[in-house]
Design an enzyme around this catalytic site. Structure first.
Site: not given
Ligand code: XBP
Ligand code: MG
Length: 266
Positions: A19, A17
């Site tokens: 973020d 993953d």
């Molecule tokens: C995390 C998310 C994303 C980010 C923002 O994704 O939910 O929406 O908050 O990115 P992960 P975007 O933990 O799966 O990496 O604005 O591009 O959606």
């Molecule tokens: Mg995440």
């Protein structure tokens, strides 16, 4: 889902993953960029940390904006107008996020980079399974792994590649498909309940490194849960004794080989 039994399968891939897992990008990047986007578009909305923490149950930045608008009296009344505004704010947020990261890189979380290098050196394949937009992964990783960062990853599946975002398992299914491996050949590394649920729904064993917003969240069915890969302390199950101070590939392989489900209720 199939509950993984004890297995002596060899681990073939780590599915990351982005973020919250690779870096604290929600706390230190996205929220700040969303607020800057509101200001740049002349809108006096502001997401503080508490509010953003609550909004994180909605995955996807555009979807998060639309969800937030449902509770605002000053949001456009018509669905089409809301949609257009969410698209505009989201595009602006992603532009500002990239600018922000180019100016001040957000560090990878402790222990992530050594683990990436160790896995590659051991012949494992790396994959990315994320809800975020591809441009945001690029903005983060080029700062750490260089402009050719993508060559280190055998599969990269992002928000725009799926019809349904996490907790739907589609992103994990697509990553497995691209790698031509089965779910039990991989381990997913996640920081959030929604992300962990997506991996589990695709039958991929999941290791959780709790990020800032999910310190007190409940996780069900991970094979290991801990604070971060930079420290061997605080992990459940505890890793085997080692001279290392960080979590190593051998620890991940150990958890994968044992595959005992750990449920943790906060
Ligand atoms: C995390 C998310 C994303 C980010 C923002 O994704 O939910 O929406 O908050 O990115 P992960 P975007 O933990 O799966 O990496 O604005 O591009 O959606
Ligand atoms: Mg995440």
């Amino acid at each position: 889902m199939t509950v993984p039994a004890r297995s002596d399968r060899r681990l073939k891939a780590l599915l990351w993953d982005v973020d919250g897992t690779l870096a604290e990008t929600e706390r230190d990047g996205h929220r700040i960029a969303f607020n800057a986007a509101f200001a740049a578009c002349g809108i006096d909305w502001r997401w503080d940390e508490t509010h953003y923490g609550r909004l994180l149950h909605v995955t996807g930045g555009r979807e998060r904006l639309l969800h937030d608008m449902t509770g605002r009296h000053d949001a456009p009344a018509l669905a089409d107008e809301r949609d257009a505004l969410a698209r505009k704010l989201h595009a602006q947020k992603n532009r500002l996020y990239a600018e922000q990261l180019a100016a001040h890189a957000i560090p990878l979380r402790d222990g992530v980079e050594p683990l990436l290098r160790e896995a590659l050196a051991a012949g494992l394949r790396l994959g990315i399974a994320t809800t975020t937009s591809r441009s945001n992964v690029d903005a983060l990783l080029r700062g750490h792994l260089g402009p050719r960062w993508a060559t280190h990853f055998a599969a990269i599946v992002c928000g725009e590649d799926v019809a349904h975002k996490k907790p739907d398992p589609e992103v994990y299914r697509k990553a497995l498909e691209a790698l031509r491996i089965g779910p039990l050949d991989a381990v997913a590394i996640e920081d959030s309940p929604g992300g962990a649920a997506a991996a589990r729904a695709a039958d991929v064993p999941v290791i959780v490194t709790r990020s800032a917003y999910f310190q007190a969240s409940t996780f069900e069915g991970a094979i290991a849960i801990g604070p971060h890969f930079g420290d061997r302390r605080g992990w459940k199950p505890a890793p085997a004794a080692s001279a290392e101070s960080r979590i190593t590939l051998a620890d991940i392989e150990g958890w994968h080989a044992q595959m005992d489900i750990v449920s943790q209720v906060a």
